[in-house]
Design an enzyme around this catalytic site. Structure first.
Site, PDB file in Angstrom:
ATOM      1  CE1 TYR A  50      37.050  22.737  46.080  1.00  0.00           C
ATOM      2  CE2 TYR A  50      38.743  21.470  47.399  1.00  0.00           C
ATOM      3  CZ  TYR A  50      38.487  22.171  46.302  1.00  0.00           C
ATOM      4  OH  TYR A  50      39.606  22.433  45.225  1.00  0.00           O
ATOM      5  CD  GLU A  52      33.924  21.877  43.137  1.00  0.00           C
ATOM      6  OE1 GLU A  52      33.202  20.823  42.718  1.00  0.00           O
ATOM      7  OE2 GLU A  52      35.052  21.827  42.865  1.00  0.00           O
ATOM      8  CE  LYS A 224      41.875  46.748  40.554  1.00  0.00           C
ATOM      9  NZ  LYS A 224      41.873  46.615  39.180  1.00  0.00           N
TER      10      LYS A 224
HETATM   11  C1  PLP Z   1      41.931  45.783  38.188  1.00  0.00           C
HETATM   12  C2  PLP Z   1      41.128  45.570  37.096  1.00  0.00           C
HETATM   13  C3  PLP Z   1      40.481  44.355  36.916  1.00  0.00           C
HETATM   14  C4  PLP Z   1      41.269  43.089  37.002  1.00  0.00           C
HETATM   15  O1  PLP Z   1      41.233  42.789  38.370  1.00  0.00           O
HETATM   16  P1  PLP Z   1      42.276  41.560  38.921  1.00  0.00           P
HETATM   17  O2  PLP Z   1      41.856  41.303  40.082  1.00  0.00           O
HETATM   18  O3  PLP Z   1      43.564  41.975  38.893  1.00  0.00           O
HETATM   19  O4  PLP Z   1      42.126  40.249  38.097  1.00  0.00           O
HETATM   20  C5  PLP Z   1      39.615  44.491  35.798  1.00  0.00           C
HETATM   21  N1  PLP Z   1      39.063  45.453  35.117  1.00  0.00           N
HETATM   22  C6  PLP Z   1      39.448  46.607  35.671  1.00  0.00           C
HETATM   23  C7  PLP Z   1      38.663  47.871  34.999  1.00  0.00           C
HETATM   24  C8  PLP Z   1      40.290  46.645  36.526  1.00  0.00           C
HETATM   25  O5  PLP Z   1      40.652  47.867  36.952  1.00  0.00           O
END
Ligand code: PLP
Length: 414
Positions: A50, A52, A224
């Site tokens: 933890y 925080e 991503k």
């Molecule tokens: C994927 C995405 C998000 C959200 O991400 P999560 O990790 O799924 O919460 C936010 N903004 C954009 C433009 C995205 O492509």
């Protein structure tokens, strides 16, 4: 005890998922395959702690090693993006956006964000979201040529006097003129925020325009194109640092996931290496091959072309096949994409007119132009023969031969 020894039921499920990832063609543009080192950090003992608070100011004892790990992640992110201030604690992209809004906006403030069907994200003010009831989101769209309609954006900014102008997207395949947006924001006294969730890896590699030197606040995911663990991050100008940090914790979140932050540090180190630049360049090259092949096969590419890692294709308008029909057929053939609305789609979100697909995950596996050409041909065949189970099964077998030549996680089994 291993998962396999303790929980064979779960082990079977994990192995099935591993084999799905190995055998098929993963073309969802928001997905990627992390390195073994990133997986190792995610499964590390840092998950037990933890912490925080922030570095040097934690609400728990025993945080000195965690402080070093978090500082490492922050410093690498600063180096990677040229950011003045970085917060690596957001649990994912959506919480990063909500924290950023709450840091810089008051209830009822107006935000100018991109329309969902023109490539924006749910968290940019779609009516189904919780935040849509807190702030007043006004949506701008793309022009007929597929670029953001900056003149219209300026007109809307003058009309609505937003507190914040937001750019960023999930299904938009073009680059953004951040300098132009900043100029419009300055003209009406608005703050600027860019959500680079999809394209962070391409920006880090210098393969797309970088909003960080210009914009006030930048949010992103790390999983991503950046190819790190599932997570979020906020970068901002020093002037917003305190507000942003307070908004993430204690404003929105509790304890940060330090195992994920350790994994972010690993991913940022990978992205700082010269090989990552080659990776980003290849992602774009691969997407261009798909664009060329799909255009040649008579498909309408939305937004005119791709400047990044993804394509949004109108399968309904081009071939009379719905987005859902195409997605299901491609799935049966071993190709994972997602159905997606096209700009101002008249069909509903559960069966829209388009499909969205991209190249980050396949590029991580080492696939290049020659494989893309073959894949485009399989995709076209699967879409046109969406009801022909035999043909889809035949493609799936051919894909198995291709994917076996690009091994994935050979050292892993559960
Ligand atoms: C994927 C995405 C998000 C959200 O991400 P999560 O990790 O799924 O919460 C936010 N903004 C954009 C433009 C995205 O492509």
């Amino acid at each position: 005890m291993t998962i396999n020894q303790f929980d064979p039921v779960l082990a079977t499920m994990l192995n099935a998922e591993l084999n799905r990832q190995r055998d098929g063609l993963e073309m969802i543009p928001s997905e990627n395959f992390v390195s073994s080192a990133v997986l190792e950090a995610l499964g590390s003992v840092a998950t037990n702690k933890y912490a925080e608070g922030y570095i040097g100011k934690r609400y728990y004892g025993g945080c000195h090693h965690i402080d070093e790990i978090e500082a490492l992640a922050i410093n690498r992110a600063k180096q990677l993006f040229g950011a003045e201030h970085v917060n690596v604690q957001p649990l994912s992209g959506a919480p990063a956006n909500i924290a950023a809004y709450s840091a810089i906006l008051e209830k009822g403030d107006t935000v100018l964000g991109m329309d969902l069907s023109h490539g924006g994200h749910l968290t940019h003010g779609h009516p189904v979201t919780y935040i849509a009831g807190i702030y007043n989101f006004v949506r701008y769209k793309t022009a007929a040529d597929g670029s953001i309609d900056y003149d219209n954006l300026r007109d809307m900014a003058i009309e609505h006097k937003p507190k914040l102008i937001l750019v960023g997207y999930s299904a938009y395949s073009r680059d953004i003129d951040y300098a132009r947006v900043k100029q419009i924001a300055d003209e009406v006294g608005a703050l600027t925020m860019a959500d680079i969730a999809h394209i962070a890896g391409l920006i880090a590699a210098g393969e797309m325009n970088n909003p960080i030197p210009l914009f006030d606040v930048i949010t992103t995911t790390t999983h991503k194109t950046l190819r790190g663990p599932r997570g979020g991050m906020i970068m901002c100008k020093q002037a917003f640092a305190k507000q942003i940090d307070k908004a993430v914790f204690p404003g929105l979140q509790g304890g940060p996931h330090e195992n994920v932050i350790a994994a972010k540090a690993v991913a940022f180190k990978e992205a700082l290496e010269p090989a990552f630049k080659d990776y980003a360049r290849q992602i774009k090259l691969n997407a261009k091959v798909l664009e060329y092949e799909f255009s040649s096969a008579g498909y309408k590419i939305m937004f005119g072309r791709t400047d990044n890692h993804l394509l949004l294709v109108d399968v309904m308008g081009s071939k009379g096949v719905t987005g859902k029909q195409a997605q299901v057929a491609l799935d049966l053939a071993g190709i994972t994409v997602n159905k997606n609305a096209i700009p101002d789609d008249t069909r509903g979100p559960m069966d829209p007119s388009g499909i969205r697909f991209g190249t980050p995950a396949l590029t991580t596996r080492g696939m290049k132009e020659i494989e893309m050409k073959q894949i485009a041909s399989w995709m076209n065949s699967a879409i046109q023969n969406w009801q022909d189970i035999e043909q889809l099964e035949k493609i799936r077998k051919e894909i198995l031969i291709l994917t076996s030549r690009f091994p994935l996680y050979s050292d892993i089994s559960y």
